[in-house]
Design a protein around this motif. Structure first.
Motif, PDB file in Angstrom:
ATOM      1  N   ALA A 163      -0.062  20.260   7.854  1.00  0.00           N
ATOM      2  CA  ALA A 163      -0.014  20.133   6.396  1.00  0.00           C
ATOM      3  C   ALA A 163       0.868  21.247   5.858  1.00  0.00           C
ATOM      4  CB  ALA A 163      -1.411  20.222   5.793  1.00  0.00           C
ATOM      5  N   GLU A 178       2.477  23.009   2.112  1.00  0.00           N
ATOM      6  CA  GLU A 178       2.454  23.114   0.648  1.00  0.00           C
ATOM      7  C   GLU A 178       3.760  23.750   0.201  1.00  0.00           C
ATOM      8  OE1 GLU A 178      -0.047  25.885  -2.268  1.00  0.00           O
ATOM      9  OE2 GLU A 178      -1.272  24.252  -1.431  1.00  0.00           O
ATOM     10  N   ARG A 191      -6.937  22.945   3.965  1.00  0.00           N
ATOM     11  CA  ARG A 191      -6.324  21.627   4.088  1.00  0.00           C
ATOM     12  C   ARG A 191      -7.375  20.531   3.877  1.00  0.00           C
ATOM     13  NH1 ARG A 191      -3.968  19.483   9.872  1.00  0.00           N
ATOM     14  NH2 ARG A 191      -3.786  17.258   9.342  1.00  0.00           N
ATOM     15  N   TRP A 209     -10.660  17.517  -3.431  1.00  0.00           N
ATOM     16  CA  TRP A 209      -9.626  18.555  -3.492  1.00  0.00           C
ATOM     17  C   TRP A 209      -9.184  18.707  -4.938  1.00  0.00           C
ATOM     18  CZ3 TRP A 209      -3.849  17.717  -2.644  1.00  0.00           C
ATOM     19  CH2 TRP A 209      -3.190  18.923  -2.333  1.00  0.00           C
ATOM     20  N   GLN A 255      -5.619  26.793   5.602  1.00  0.00           N
ATOM     21  CA  GLN A 255      -4.743  26.450   4.489  1.00  0.00           C
ATOM     22  C   GLN A 255      -3.469  25.760   4.989  1.00  0.00           C
ATOM     23  OE1 GLN A 255      -4.621  29.611   1.126  1.00  0.00           O
ATOM     24  NE2 GLN A 255      -4.985  30.779   3.007  1.00  0.00           N
ATOM     25  N   PRO A 256      -2.895  24.868   4.186  1.00  0.00           N
ATOM     26  CA  PRO A 256      -1.606  24.297   4.577  1.00  0.00           C
ATOM     27  C   PRO A 256      -0.566  25.391   4.795  1.00  0.00           C
ATOM     28  CG  PRO A 256      -2.538  23.075   2.741  1.00  0.00           C
ATOM     29  CD  PRO A 256      -3.388  24.306   2.917  1.00  0.00           C
ATOM     30  N   THR A 272       3.084  27.218   4.584  1.00  0.00           N
ATOM     31  CA  THR A 272       4.132  27.290   3.570  1.00  0.00           C
ATOM     32  C   THR A 272       5.366  26.557   4.084  1.00  0.00           C
ATOM     33  OG1 THR A 272       5.053  29.350   4.457  1.00  0.00           O
ATOM     34  CG2 THR A 272       3.269  29.542   2.832  1.00  0.00           C
ATOM     35  N   HIS A 316       6.246  24.836  -2.993  1.00  0.00           N
ATOM     36  CA  HIS A 316       6.247  25.196  -4.412  1.00  0.00           C
ATOM     37  C   HIS A 316       7.663  25.072  -4.966  1.00  0.00           C
ATOM     38  CE1 HIS A 316       2.105  26.947  -4.864  1.00  0.00           C
ATOM     39  NE2 HIS A 316       2.198  26.827  -3.555  1.00  0.00           N
ATOM     40  N   ILE A 332       4.181  21.351  -7.358  1.00  0.00           N
ATOM     41  CA  ILE A 332       3.724  21.570  -5.986  1.00  0.00           C
ATOM     42  C   ILE A 332       3.774  20.226  -5.266  1.00  0.00           C
ATOM     43  CG2 ILE A 332       1.832  22.330  -4.486  1.00  0.00           C
ATOM     44  CD1 ILE A 332       0.812  24.048  -6.773  1.00  0.00           C
ATOM     45  N   LEU A 335       0.548  15.993   3.821  1.00  0.00           N
ATOM     46  CA  LEU A 335      -0.633  15.982   4.679  1.00  0.00           C
ATOM     47  C   LEU A 335      -0.401  14.989   5.808  1.00  0.00           C
ATOM     48  CD1 LEU A 335      -3.325  15.781   1.846  1.00  0.00           C
ATOM     49  CD2 LEU A 335      -2.630  17.831   3.103  1.00  0.00           C
ATOM     50  N   THR A 368       2.691  18.651  -1.648  1.00  0.00           N
ATOM     51  CA  THR A 368       1.919  18.882  -0.427  1.00  0.00           C
ATOM     52  C   THR A 368       2.074  17.678   0.489  1.00  0.00           C
ATOM     53  OG1 THR A 368       0.304  20.205  -1.666  1.00  0.00           O
ATOM     54  CG2 THR A 368      -0.342  19.456   0.530  1.00  0.00           C
TER      55      THR A 368
END
Length: 275
Positions: A265, A267, A95, A66, A171-172, A174, A269, A256, A260, A258
């Motif tokens: 998962a 993410e 992810r 990743w 994707q993870p 938000t 910001h 960021i 998991l 994240t």
């Protein structure tokens, strides 16, 4: 040095969309690891960008990394400088998984990676040629670097691609969609960088949860974070060390975080200070 050439039609409906892939193999293990690499031509989005993808198929048991690879991984690097009529390329990371190899935490993908690429043209009226020089690491019993050179003509409307769509859906989440209530970070200088501690009010993502911090500057090394739950709050801390080996000014908005877990998962910001 051994050169692997992969020539593949990406879509029957786009006759000129060819892949010319060259993988420069630095060791025999790399030749065993990489089965196929390609740029999937994808489709034109309603906003005028192109949703393409970098697709990598590895032999069974091999892994790649990743963007934040963990203790000892090699983060992939993409050079698009040879492209034609390409203004920008945005990566949509699916992810990743958390692995433990020889006692070290690594974060990445096993067997196959489809990484969506949202490509913005310089001139929307003209076709694009996306050329990529990709440097990445692959790992099984040992970890080795590899280099791939890929190209694809991106023209016409293209066609839906289930592999790209699945990667986008993977994707993870938000913070807002995952139910994030709040996040705050305490930052303090240490001898060779910064210590950062986050308090994240977030629904449990399925334990054990792994928290990954990114500073917004790829040259800053970030240690694996610890993580524990206190009720609805996930508490995690780590250290960030720049090349200068000294405290530095951290842009909190670029951080960021994240999370998991086994079942989800997220993410996030930005990591503001507590009010």
């Amino acid at each position: 040095m051994m050169t692997l050439m992969i020539i593949k039609h990406l879509h029957r409906t786009v006759l000129t969309a060819l892949l010319l892939g060259f993988a420069t193999i630095a060791a025999a293990q790399q030749a065993d690891a990489i089965r196929e690499a390609a740029i999937l031509a994808g489709w034109r989005t309603p906003g005028g960008t192109r949703m393409a993808a970098f697709a990598l198929t590895l032999d069974p048991g091999w892994k790649t990394y990743w963007r934040a690879p963990g203790d000892s991984g090699i983060p992939p690097q993409f050079d698009w400088s040879g492209s034609v009529n390409v203004a920008a390329v945005r990566l949509h990371w699916p992810r990743p998984e958390v692995f433990t190899v020889n006692g070290l935490q690594q974060i990445g993908y096993h067997d196959r990676l489809v990484l969506p690429l949202e490509v913005t043209p310089t001139d929307p009226a003209l076709p694009m040629v996306l050329k990529a020089r990709v440097t990445l690491g692959v790992c099984k019993d040992i970890c080795v670097p590899a280099e791939l050179r890929l190209a694809s003509a991106l023209e016409g409307d293209g066609a839906p691609d289930s592999a790209i769509r699945a990667a986008l859906n993977a994707q993870p989440a938000t913070g807002s969609t995952a139910g994030l209530v709040s996040i705050t970070c305490d930052v303090a200088p240490i001898r060779d960088g910064l210590a950062i501690a986050a308090r994240i009010r977030l629904p449990d993502q399925g334990g054990p949860e792994t928290v990954v911090f990114e500073s917004g500057d790829a040259s800053v090394w970030v240690a694996p974070a610890d993580a524990r739950r206190e009720g609805a709050t996930l508490i995690s801390s780590t250290e960030m060390v720049p090349a200068s080996g000294a405290p530095f000014a951290l842009d909190r908005s670029a951080v960021i975080v994240t999370v998991l877990g086994k079942t989800g998962a997220v993410e996030i910001h930005g990591c503001p200070a507590q009010d």
